[in-house]
Design an enzyme around this catalytic site. Structure first.
Site, PDB file in Angstrom:
ATOM      1  N   ASN A   4       0.848  -1.199   0.000  1.00 26.15           N
ATOM      2  CA  ASN A   4       0.000   0.000   0.000  1.00 26.15           C
ATOM      3  C   ASN A   4       0.878   1.242   0.000  1.00 26.15           C
ATOM      4  OD1 ASN A   4       0.549   0.776   2.852  1.00 26.15           O
ATOM      5  ND2 ASN A   4      -0.420  -1.208   3.247  1.00 26.15           N
ATOM      6  N   ASP A  44      -3.925  -6.268   4.874  1.00 28.78           N
ATOM      7  CA  ASP A  44      -4.940  -7.146   5.474  1.00 28.78           C
ATOM      8  C   ASP A  44      -4.827  -8.572   4.948  1.00 28.78           C
ATOM      9  OD1 ASP A  44      -6.097  -5.230   7.049  1.00 28.78           O
ATOM     10  OD2 ASP A  44      -7.409  -4.505   5.437  1.00 28.78           O
ATOM     11  N   LYS A  48       7.613 -16.686 -11.513  1.00 31.36           N
ATOM     12  CA  LYS A  48       6.692 -15.640 -11.939  1.00 31.36           C
ATOM     13  C   LYS A  48       5.436 -16.277 -12.525  1.00 31.36           C
ATOM     14  CE  LYS A  48       6.212 -11.669 -14.914  1.00 31.36           C
ATOM     15  NZ  LYS A  48       6.662 -10.956 -16.084  1.00 31.36           N
ATOM     16  N   PRO A 108      -2.213 -11.988  10.156  1.00 31.83           N
ATOM     17  CA  PRO A 108      -2.414 -11.841  11.595  1.00 31.83           C
ATOM     18  C   PRO A 108      -2.543 -10.362  11.959  1.00 31.83           C
ATOM     19  CG  PRO A 108      -0.114 -12.344  11.123  1.00 31.83           C
ATOM     20  CD  PRO A 108      -0.865 -12.477   9.831  1.00 31.83           C
ATOM     21  N   ASP A 109      -3.334 -10.063  12.977  1.00 26.02           N
ATOM     22  CA  ASP A 109      -3.459  -8.679  13.447  1.00 26.02           C
ATOM     23  C   ASP A 109      -2.431  -8.475  14.567  1.00 26.02           C
ATOM     24  OD1 ASP A 109      -4.197  -6.295  14.799  1.00 26.02           O
ATOM     25  OD2 ASP A 109      -6.201  -6.438  13.895  1.00 26.02           O
ATOM     26  N   ILE A 110      -1.389  -7.727  14.248  1.00 24.46           N
ATOM     27  CA  ILE A 110      -0.259  -7.575  15.176  1.00 24.46           C
ATOM     28  C   ILE A 110      -0.694  -6.819  16.430  1.00 24.46           C
ATOM     29  CG2 ILE A 110       2.078  -6.618  15.409  1.00 24.46           C
ATOM     30  CD1 ILE A 110       2.117  -6.819  12.216  1.00 24.46           C
ATOM     31  N   PHE A 131      -3.622   2.774  15.549  1.00 27.05           N
ATOM     32  CA  PHE A 131      -3.948   3.820  14.581  1.00 27.05           C
ATOM     33  C   PHE A 131      -5.120   3.345  13.734  1.00 27.05           C
ATOM     34  CE2 PHE A 131      -1.217   7.582  13.884  1.00 27.05           C
ATOM     35  CZ  PHE A 131      -0.443   7.474  15.020  1.00 27.05           C
ATOM     36  N   LYS A 174     -13.130   1.041  16.607  1.00 26.77           N
ATOM     37  CA  LYS A 174     -11.873   0.301  16.415  1.00 26.77           C
ATOM     38  C   LYS A 174     -11.109   0.167  17.724  1.00 26.77           C
ATOM     39  CE  LYS A 174     -10.203   0.137  12.457  1.00 26.77           C
ATOM     40  NZ  LYS A 174      -9.698   0.399  11.139  1.00 26.77           N
ATOM     41  N   LYS A 225     -10.026  -3.493  18.949  1.00 30.00           N
ATOM     42  CA  LYS A 225      -8.610  -3.857  19.076  1.00 30.00           C
ATOM     43  C   LYS A 225      -8.234  -4.093  20.542  1.00 30.00           C
ATOM     44  CE  LYS A 225      -7.333  -3.123  14.695  1.00 30.00           C
ATOM     45  NZ  LYS A 225      -6.563  -3.992  13.818  1.00 30.00           N
TER      46      LYS A 225
HETATM   47  O1  C5P Z   1      -7.902  -3.093  11.300  1.00 31.72           O
HETATM   48  P1  C5P Z   1      -7.109  -1.927  10.831  1.00 31.72           P
HETATM   49  O2  C5P Z   1      -6.083  -2.274   9.805  1.00 31.72           O
HETATM   50  O3  C5P Z   1      -7.903  -0.740  10.427  1.00 31.72           O
HETATM   51  O4  C5P Z   1      -6.335  -1.465  12.166  1.00 31.72           O
HETATM   52  C1  C5P Z   1      -5.382  -0.476  12.168  1.00 31.72           C
HETATM   53  C2  C5P Z   1      -4.482  -0.625  13.385  1.00 31.72           C
HETATM   54  O5  C5P Z   1      -4.152  -1.982  13.630  1.00 31.72           O
HETATM   55  C3  C5P Z   1      -3.158   0.057  13.192  1.00 31.72           C
HETATM   56  O6  C5P Z   1      -2.670   0.413  14.476  1.00 31.72           O
HETATM   57  C4  C5P Z   1      -2.314  -1.045  12.580  1.00 31.72           C
HETATM   58  O7  C5P Z   1      -0.924  -0.814  12.763  1.00 31.72           O
HETATM   59  C5  C5P Z   1      -2.799  -2.268  13.319  1.00 31.72           C
HETATM   60  N1  C5P Z   1      -2.773  -3.501  12.544  1.00 31.72           N
HETATM   61  C6  C5P Z   1      -1.904  -4.508  12.878  1.00 31.72           C
HETATM   62  N2  C5P Z   1      -1.910  -5.686  12.182  1.00 31.72           N
HETATM   63  C7  C5P Z   1      -2.788  -5.877  11.171  1.00 31.72           C
HETATM   64  C8  C5P Z   1      -3.665  -4.870  10.809  1.00 31.72           C
HETATM   65  C9  C5P Z   1      -3.636  -3.688  11.513  1.00 31.72           C
HETATM   66  O8  C5P Z   1      -1.103  -4.318  13.796  1.00 31.72           O
HETATM   67  N3  C5P Z   1      -2.773  -7.016  10.510  1.00 31.72           N
END
Ligand code: C5P
Length: 409
Positions: A213, A282, A292, A310-312, A332, A346, A350
């Site tokens: 992105n 995402d 390729k 994974p959502d860090i 953020f 959010k 989170k």
């Molecule tokens: O769910 P979204 O992407 O909108 O959430 C944004 C927040 O979550 C930001 O703080 C981003 O750094 C964190 N994030 C993360 N891992 C992901 C997606 C988002 O840490 N896979």
């Protein structure tokens, strides 16, 4: 940004070839808003002319304790009383030895000795040949000037004017400016360990393509810098971006979301604050092709199947340390509309105490931004400003939310 607006700095030059860098440092200090009064030793004037330094600082330089300009003939008293800081750049091995002994037989050392120690900091940027730097005499003198209250800045490593290579180069003017600016910032996070993610992630499809992105990483890098300026030990986990590492910050470069998660998990046990600024992709391809991927004539990317990353932030916010209040997590949210509503939702989703909302298209790649801070009780808007200014305000907001027992008195 005028980071040094209203600050009065005595810029002291001593004899060394690095004096050529002091001209640009002087320019940078003036551009940052400082009033710069140059004081030169006679040896410094062998390397760069007083005329150059006068033109760049906009004031006549001082180079003699017998200068009769001061009405009372005590230039050293006035110079040292009026300064917010004395910066010696370059500071030669000989001058460090003079400081270590409290010598006062020419104007610059006299000014350093006469300064009110508790009010006027002395910052030293050493510059010398690597053997002179490594010599026990120099190191002993440095230890003494530190013990006497001076702040000794780093030296750089690399090729030297003498043709040798090693430690002892004066830092570059931009690096010195960053250190001087940092010196003046309030130390709100002394002793805290801060982990920051920044930039995009890159999820490989095959050896030549990937999903990413437009995140530039500027906001996260500004937060890492502001945390370091506030006295924290900072680890910055950065996705693929082309930004210089802020001074004093430990940087871990990663590519994918899974790399970023691994780096954050490894660092989180030794962190007190986690700020997730990264725009993590995402989705990632379920399989990364070793070759390729060719068009197959179907008009579709049949081989491309996506799976969620994974959502860090959520992972770290659910950790034992976060849940017991030892790791303060900040998220953020980049939204396109309805910022307050989305940011509040959010924050809860989170599971973090503080969430920072911004409008995606107005921040990606920009030097300025505006933020909306959302916690359990309040929202606060930080109006549009340079990202570093916002980062400093955010650091103040974070510090205000940490348990008082963890912060400097
Ligand atoms: O769910 P979204 O992407 O909108 O959430 C944004 C927040 O979550 C930001 O703080 C981003 O750094 C964190 N994030 C993360 N891992 C992901 C997606 C988002 O840490 N896979």
């Amino acid at each position: 940004m005028q980071d040094l607006a209203g600050k009065r700095i005595v810029l002291g030059l001593t004899g060394g070839i690095a004096c050529y860098k002091s001209a640009y440092l002087c320019r940078l200090l003036v551009k940052a808003g400082a009033m710069v009064q140059v004081v030169m030793t006679q040896a410094a004037a062998q390397f760069i002319t007083p005329v150059t330094m006068q033109a760049l600082s906009g004031r006549a330089i001082y180079d003699s304790q017998w200068d009769a300009r001061a009405p009372d003939n005590m230039a050293h008293i006035r110079l040292s009383r009026e300064a917010d800081a004395i910066v010696l750049a370059p500071c030669s091995a000989d001058f460090i030895a003079r400081l270590a002994h409290g010598r006062a037989d020419e104007l610059l050392s006299l000014t350093c000795l006469a300064r009110p120690i508790e009010r006027v900091p002395l910052l030293i940027a050493p510059a010398m040949n690597r053997e002179m730097w490594a010599h026990p005499g120099t190191q002993r003198n440095l230890a003494q000037v530190r013990a006497d209250g001076a702040i000794v800045l780093d030296v750089g490593a690399g090729p030297q004017a003498c043709g040798e290579e090693g430690d002892g180069r004066m830092l570059e003017p931009e690096e010195l400016l960053e250190d001087i600016v940092a010196h003046f910032q309030p130390k709100r996070l002394t002793g805290q360990r801060v982990l920051v993610t920044a930039g995009p992630t890159f999820e490989a499809i095959d050896p030549v393509r990937g999903i990413t992105n437009h995140s530039s990483g500027k906001m996260g890098f500004a937060i890492a810098r502001a945390a370091h300026e506030a006295g924290a030990q900072v680890t910055l986990v950065a996705g693929p971006v082309h930004l210089p590492t802020p001074r004093g910050v430990r940087r871990v470069d990663v590519i994918s979301a899974r790399d970023m998660l691994a780096a954050c998990t490894a660092a989180a046990d030794a962190a007190d604050v986690f700020v997730a600024t990264a725009a993590v992709a995402d989705w990632r391809p379920l399989h990364t092709s070793a070759h390729k991927i060719k068009k197959d004539g179907s008009g579709r990317a049949n081989a491309l199947e996506l799976t969620e990353n994974p959502d860090i932030l959520h992972t770290l916010a659910q950790s034992v340390r976060a849940r017991s209040g030892q790791l303060f997590c900040v998220g953020f949210a980049a939204e396109s509309d309805n910022l307050a509503t989305h940011a509040k939702a959010k924050r809860e989703r989170k599971g973090v105490p503080l969430l920072v909302g911004n409008i995606g298209p107005q921040t990606f790649g920009q030097d300025d931004n505006s933020l909306l801070l959302v916690d359990a009780r309040t929202t606060r808007e930080l109006p549009r400003a340079p990202k570093l200014a916002l980062a400093r305000e955010l650091i103040a907001e974070i510090a205000a939310r940490l348990p008082a027992s963890r912060l400097p008195a």
